[in-house]
Each structure stands twice: as C-alpha cells, then as structure tokens.
Design a protein around this motif. Structure first.
Motif, PDB file in Angstrom:
ATOM      1  N   GLU A  75     -12.808  -9.459   3.155  1.00 30.71           N
ATOM      2  CA  GLU A  75     -13.629 -10.664   2.983  1.00 30.71           C
ATOM      3  C   GLU A  75     -13.219 -11.409   1.720  1.00 30.71           C
ATOM      4  N   GLN A  76     -12.743 -10.691   0.706  1.00 33.32           N
ATOM      5  CA  GLN A  76     -12.359 -11.297  -0.572  1.00 33.32           C
ATOM      6  C   GLN A  76     -11.006 -11.998  -0.496  1.00 33.32           C
ATOM      7  N   GLY A  77     -10.262 -11.772   0.582  1.00 34.54           N
ATOM      8  CA  GLY A  77      -8.960 -12.418   0.710  1.00 34.54           C
ATOM      9  C   GLY A  77      -7.925 -11.501   1.322  1.00 34.54           C
ATOM     10  N   LYS A  78      -6.690 -11.991   1.318  1.00 29.43           N
ATOM     11  CA  LYS A  78      -5.582 -11.255   1.914  1.00 29.43           C
ATOM     12  C   LYS A  78      -4.605 -10.818   0.835  1.00 29.43           C
ATOM     13  N   GLN A  79      -3.922  -9.710   1.122  1.00 31.97           N
ATOM     14  CA  GLN A  79      -2.838  -9.243   0.261  1.00 31.97           C
ATOM     15  C   GLN A  79      -1.652  -8.915   1.153  1.00 31.97           C
ATOM     16  N   HIS A  80      -0.462  -9.207   0.665  1.00 31.23           N
ATOM     17  CA  HIS A  80       0.762  -8.851   1.368  1.00 31.23           C
ATOM     18  C   HIS A  80       1.814  -8.554   0.314  1.00 31.23           C
ATOM     19  N   TYR A  81       2.339  -7.339   0.344  1.00 28.14           N
ATOM     20  CA  TYR A  81       3.373  -6.964  -0.609  1.00 28.14           C
ATOM     21  C   TYR A  81       4.230  -5.860  -0.009  1.00 28.14           C
ATOM     22  N   THR A  82       5.365  -5.601  -0.622  1.00 25.23           N
ATOM     23  CA  THR A  82       6.306  -4.601  -0.121  1.00 25.23           C
ATOM     24  C   THR A  82       6.633  -3.594  -1.212  1.00 25.23           C
ATOM     25  N   LEU A  83       6.522  -2.329  -0.855  1.00 24.59           N
ATOM     26  CA  LEU A  83       6.923  -1.234  -1.732  1.00 24.59           C
ATOM     27  C   LEU A  83       8.348  -0.846  -1.355  1.00 24.59           C
ATOM     28  N   ARG A  84       9.274  -0.942  -2.290  1.00 23.86           N
ATOM     29  CA  ARG A  84      10.677  -0.560  -2.044  1.00 23.86           C
ATOM     30  C   ARG A  84      11.033   0.592  -2.973  1.00 23.86           C
ATOM     31  N   PHE A  85      11.632   1.640  -2.372  1.00 23.37           N
ATOM     32  CA  PHE A  85      12.012   2.796  -3.170  1.00 23.37           C
ATOM     33  C   PHE A  85      13.014   3.662  -2.412  1.00 23.37           C
ATOM     34  N   GLN A  86      13.676   4.534  -3.160  1.00 22.45           N
ATOM     35  CA  GLN A  86      14.555   5.541  -2.580  1.00 22.45           C
ATOM     36  C   GLN A  86      13.893   6.884  -2.837  1.00 22.45           C
ATOM     37  N   VAL A  87      13.671   7.655  -1.772  1.00 22.68           N
ATOM     38  CA  VAL A  87      13.054   8.958  -1.922  1.00 22.68           C
ATOM     39  C   VAL A  87      13.924   9.809  -2.832  1.00 22.68           C
ATOM     40  N   GLY A  88      13.289  10.422  -3.835  1.00 21.38           N
ATOM     41  CA  GLY A  88      14.008  11.247  -4.791  1.00 21.38           C
ATOM     42  C   GLY A  88      14.670  10.448  -5.897  1.00 21.38           C
ATOM     43  N   GLY A  89      14.580   9.128  -5.809  1.00 22.80           N
ATOM     44  CA  GLY A  89      15.194   8.269  -6.820  1.00 22.80           C
ATOM     45  C   GLY A  89      14.244   7.988  -7.975  1.00 22.80           C
ATOM     46  N   ALA A  90      14.676   7.119  -8.846  1.00 21.09           N
ATOM     47  CA  ALA A  90      13.885   6.729 -10.016  1.00 21.09           C
ATOM     48  C   ALA A  90      12.679   5.892  -9.607  1.00 21.09           C
ATOM     49  N   GLU A  91      11.689   5.861 -10.465  1.00 15.69           N
ATOM     50  CA  GLU A  91      10.519   5.000 -10.281  1.00 15.69           C
ATOM     51  C   GLU A  91      11.003   3.556 -10.261  1.00 15.69           C
ATOM     52  N   ARG A 106      -2.857  -4.848  -8.926  1.00 15.62           N
ATOM     53  CA  ARG A 106      -1.401  -4.993  -8.856  1.00 15.62           C
ATOM     54  C   ARG A 106      -0.761  -3.614  -8.804  1.00 15.62           C
ATOM     55  N   VAL A 107       0.299  -3.503  -8.028  1.00 14.69           N
ATOM     56  CA  VAL A 107       1.142  -2.318  -8.056  1.00 14.69           C
ATOM     57  C   VAL A 107       2.229  -2.610  -9.086  1.00 14.69           C
ATOM     58  N   LEU A 108       2.389  -1.719 -10.056  1.00 15.08           N
ATOM     59  CA  LEU A 108       3.369  -1.907 -11.111  1.00 15.08           C
ATOM     60  C   LEU A 108       4.705  -1.260 -10.758  1.00 15.08           C
ATOM     61  N   SER A 109       4.650  -0.046 -10.205  1.00 13.05           N
ATOM     62  CA  SER A 109       5.877   0.662  -9.833  1.00 13.05           C
ATOM     63  C   SER A 109       5.571   1.659  -8.722  1.00 13.05           C
ATOM     64  N   VAL A 110       6.639   2.139  -8.085  1.00 14.13           N
ATOM     65  CA  VAL A 110       6.492   3.056  -6.950  1.00 14.13           C
ATOM     66  C   VAL A 110       7.608   4.092  -6.986  1.00 14.13           C
ATOM     67  N   LYS A 111       7.283   5.278  -6.522  1.00 13.79           N
ATOM     68  CA  LYS A 111       8.255   6.365  -6.437  1.00 13.79           C
ATOM     69  C   LYS A 111       7.909   7.199  -5.211  1.00 13.79           C
ATOM     70  N   GLY A 112       8.932   7.665  -4.491  1.00 14.43           N
ATOM     71  CA  GLY A 112       8.690   8.465  -3.296  1.00 14.43           C
ATOM     72  C   GLY A 112       9.412   9.794  -3.345  1.00 14.43           C
ATOM     73  N   GLU A 113       8.831  10.787  -2.658  1.00 17.43           N
ATOM     74  CA  GLU A 113       9.469  12.088  -2.540  1.00 17.43           C
ATOM     75  C   GLU A 113       9.030  12.746  -1.239  1.00 17.43           C
ATOM     76  N   TRP A 114       9.904  13.574  -0.683  1.00 17.30           N
ATOM     77  CA  TRP A 114       9.560  14.364   0.494  1.00 17.30           C
ATOM     78  C   TRP A 114       8.966  15.675   0.034  1.00 17.30           C
ATOM     79  N   GLN A 115       7.874  16.071   0.670  1.00 17.17           N
ATOM     80  CA  GLN A 115       7.318  17.411   0.514  1.00 17.17           C
ATOM     81  C   GLN A 115       7.280  17.975   1.916  1.00 17.17           C
TER      82      GLN A 115
END
Length: 169
Positions: A75-91, A106-115
């Motif tokens: 109700e407050q509005g829309k958001q659209h953004y993309t998280l880009r990362f390499q699993v096991g890579g740097a933040e 806001r998203v400042l940074s992203v990091k991914g890993e497989w468990q």
C-alpha cells in the motif's frame, strides 16, 4: 516496538531465506533456481506484518553467478531492485540508483553461499538510517515448482523471521 512493526511492514517479502528442508528437495548440491517465482500468500507466514499486495522474484542463475530481481508492491508503494552476486565470492555493493534517494529501506550489499542444496543470501541493509542484516535461505522443492524462503531480519530495534512460498510461473 513500533519501529520493528514498521520495519516488518517494509521488509516482509523482501527479506530472503528458505524454509527448513521439508519433503522433496532435490539431491543435487546446487539446484537450478532459474525462473519467475510468484508469491503464494496463503502458504506464507508474515508474522504480525500484513502481506504485500503482490510480489515476485525472477532468478537468473548461470553457474554460481546470480541476479535476483525483486518486485514488491505494498500500500505504501512499489519497490523493484536486483541483487547481483557470485556464490562464494566477495560481498557485492548494490548498484548506485537501485533505490530512490529518499527510500527508508535500502540494500547496501549482498553475498551468497551454498549450504548443501540451500542458497543463503546475506544482505546488509539500511532502514531509516539504521543498518542491519537480512539472511535468507532459498530452497527448491523436488519437482522444482515451489521455492521456499526463510528470512531472518536482524536490526538494532530487534529481530524477526518470515517464511515465504513462491510458485513457479
């Protein structure tokens, strides 16, 4: 407490993490999560926060390279953004201009890993000037038609969890 409720309202459905493995996750250690995933509100648990009007996530996966496009409508509005990362890579910092200058979240940074077969995505975020962390675990059903995400949100005002279910379009 009011700040936590406000934060929950903005972040529910945005935060990323997968349900505990329940029935039928593929044996593959790195499942293919490519696709457009639409939120199934009825099967999701948002806690005390109201669910979004609409939400989808488009996952583009090429090996360990990921782009997750998030579209969220409240109700407050829309958001659209993309998280880009390499699993096991740097933040990875989010691209400049991903959020409006006056956006409270806001998203400042992203990091991914497989468990094992679970993709864990950790986001450093800012909400009304306070920094925190979203840790989302994505898991895929055995038939690859359902994506589950369990998210743990940790901010100075408190912590909470959400569980969201997405159907493949």
């Amino acid at each position: 407490m009011r700040k936590i409720s406000c934060l929950a309202l903005l972040l529910v459905g945005v935060a990323m993490t997968g349900f505990a493995q329940g029935g039928g996750v593929r044996a593959a250690s790195k499942p293919d999560m490519n696709g457009t995933w639409k939120l199934n509100v009825a099967q999701s648990d948002f806690g005390e926060a109201p669910p979004p009007i609409r939400q989808s996530e488009v996952v583009k996966q090429a090996g360990d390279e990921f782009a997750i496009e998030i579209t969220l409508e409240r109700e407050q509005g829309k958001q659209h953004y993309t998280l880009r990362f390499q699993v096991g890579g740097a933040e990875m910092p989010l691209a400049k201009g991903s959020f409006a200058d006056d956006a409270p979240f806001r998203v400042l940074s992203v990091k991914g890993e497989w468990q094992g077969p679970v993709l864990v995505v950790t986001e450093k975020v800012s909400f009304q000037g306070e920094e925190g962390t979203l840790k989302a675990s994505y898991s895929l059903s055995g038939d690859r038609k359902v994506l589950r995400k369990a998210t743990h949100v940790s901010m100075s005002a408190g912590e909470f969890d959400t569980k969201t279910v997405y159907d493949k379009e």
